[in-house]
Write an enzyme that holds these catalytic residues in place. Structure first.
Site, PDB file in Angstrom:
ATOM      1  N   ARG A 143       0.857  -1.183   0.000  1.00  8.81           N
ATOM      2  CA  ARG A 143       0.000   0.000   0.000  1.00  8.81           C
ATOM      3  C   ARG A 143       0.898   1.239   0.000  1.00  8.81           C
ATOM      4  NH1 ARG A 143      -1.840  -3.666   3.839  1.00  8.81           N
ATOM      5  NH2 ARG A 143      -3.958  -4.451   3.539  1.00  8.81           N
ATOM      6  N   LYS A 165      -2.616  -2.140  10.035  1.00  9.51           N
ATOM      7  CA  LYS A 165      -3.906  -2.643  10.519  1.00  9.51           C
ATOM      8  C   LYS A 165      -3.729  -3.713  11.590  1.00  9.51           C
ATOM      9  CE  LYS A 165      -6.270  -1.562   6.180  1.00  9.51           C
ATOM     10  NZ  LYS A 165      -7.180  -2.010   5.101  1.00  9.51           N
ATOM     11  N   HIS A 229      -3.134   2.882  -5.526  1.00 13.52           N
ATOM     12  CA  HIS A 229      -3.694   1.558  -5.255  1.00 13.52           C
ATOM     13  C   HIS A 229      -3.835   0.722  -6.520  1.00 13.52           C
ATOM     14  CE1 HIS A 229      -5.073  -0.648  -1.779  1.00 13.52           C
ATOM     15  NE2 HIS A 229      -6.056  -1.163  -2.473  1.00 13.52           N
ATOM     16  N   ARG A 232      -0.985  -1.589  -6.944  1.00 15.52           N
ATOM     17  CA  ARG A 232      -1.150  -2.780  -6.101  1.00 15.52           C
ATOM     18  C   ARG A 232      -2.039  -3.805  -6.805  1.00 15.52           C
ATOM     19  NH1 ARG A 232      -1.196  -4.576  -0.523  1.00 15.52           N
ATOM     20  NH2 ARG A 232      -3.290  -4.928   0.278  1.00 15.52           N
ATOM     21  N   HIS A 255      -3.982  -9.473   3.197  1.00 19.82           N
ATOM     22  CA  HIS A 255      -5.434  -9.604   3.305  1.00 19.82           C
ATOM     23  C   HIS A 255      -5.804 -10.690   4.308  1.00 19.82           C
ATOM     24  CE1 HIS A 255      -6.082  -7.892  -1.018  1.00 19.82           C
ATOM     25  NE2 HIS A 255      -5.930  -6.942  -0.110  1.00 19.82           N
ATOM     26  N   TYR A 264      -8.971  -8.065  -6.280  1.00 20.43           N
ATOM     27  CA  TYR A 264      -7.735  -7.541  -6.833  1.00 20.43           C
ATOM     28  C   TYR A 264      -7.322  -8.259  -8.113  1.00 20.43           C
ATOM     29  CZ  TYR A 264      -6.663  -4.646  -2.756  1.00 20.43           C
ATOM     30  OH  TYR A 264      -6.698  -3.681  -1.776  1.00 20.43           O
TER      31      TYR A 264
END
Length: 284
Positions: A143, A165, A229, A232, A255, A264
């Site tokens: 990211r 995260k 993004h 990515r 993920h 994706y």
């Protein structure tokens, strides 16, 4: 205003309290910023009225007219989380149901050729830093907010430890990229993030976003396709085309669910159309 509604008014103090709660839950700073922004927008829409289920259903309808379904659901997630925090769960609204698309829109899919043109355009403009940022994101699948973890130490070892995260994962850097990162940093710097501002702080995502947009015309790539993004996503599609391993790709991207990873790997459908055409099942 009903008496019970007066008790259910969004205030700056409640929003601040919710932001602190999200921080304690170890949510990413960008998530906290977005959630508080969405709540302030809801507060403005209510214009002093109290929180009721009817008001929030009307607000949901308003959002549907303004945003795509996925964006509406992220805004509703912010509001529902806040309502749970306040104990007003009877006012929570359901997210929109979205049927998963098998293919992404062709006008949104960044191709490998377009990516190469962006890199070359940055090089022609003399912006070696931007060129290397594009290649770092696309070659690793990180990211844009994770650029801060691409350090000189990582360039020397070929492995970066990324924390995002509340999760840690290893990101492997190709040898060619490591050499380019070390050349870019030069001999004067020995440690820290590779990509920094003049003040020595890690680059902000907004800086990268604006710099990428400035390349669109020079590279001949539609602006709708040019944002961090999407690099990515390109990494994910290229990796999946080679390996066909969703679980491993999910690990590389950080993920928690392969269902997210499937999004994706979605393509525009052009390749599928070519394959169907080659089946030779049309006789006349």
């Amino acid at each position: 205003m009903k008496k019970e509604d007066a008790k259910r008014t969004i205030t700056p103090e409640l929003i601040s309290g919710y932001a602190v709660y999200l921080w304690e839950q170890e949510k990413a700073p960008a998530t906290i910023e977005k959630y508080t922004h969405d709540l302030k927008a809801l507060c403005g829409w209510l214009d002093g009225a109290g929180i009721t289920k009817a008001a929030l259903v009307s607000w949901k309808e308003h959002l549907k007219e303004q945003y795509a379904a996925a964006s509406v659901n992220t805004i509703l997630a912010a509001a529902n989380g806040f309502l749970t925090f306040c104990g007003w769960t009877d006012c929570k609204v359901k997210p929109l149901k979205i049927q998963r698309n098998l293919f992404c829109r062709a006008d949104k899919e960044l191709t490998r050729g377009e990516y190469v043109r962006l890199v070359r355009a940055a090089e022609r403009a003399g912006d070696s830093r931007l060129s290397l940022i594009l290649q770092t994101i696309c070659a690793t699948g990180i990211r844009v907010s994770e650029l801060q973890f691409i350090t000189l130490e990582a360039a020397r070892t070929g492995r970066a430890e990324v924390c995002n995260k509340g999760k840690r994962r290893a990101v492997f850097l190709p040898d060619k990229l490591c050499r380019a990162l070390l050349r870019f940093a030069g001999k004067k710097r020995t440690a820290g993030a590779v990509f920094i501002t003049r003040g020595g702080k890690p680059l902000d995502r907004s800086n990268v976003w604006r710099s990428m947009k400035s390349l669109c015309e020079r590279a001949g790539v539609a602006p709708a396709k040019v944002y961090p993004h999407n690099l990515r996503h390109l990494f994910a599609r290229v990796f999946y085309a080679l390996q066909k391993d969703l679980s491993r790709l999910a690990d590389l991207l950080g993920h928690a669910s392969v269902n997210t990873t499937r999004i994706y790997t979605a393509e525009s459908g052009a390749e599928h159309a070519r394959l169907i055409g080659r089946m030779g099942l049309v006789i006349t």
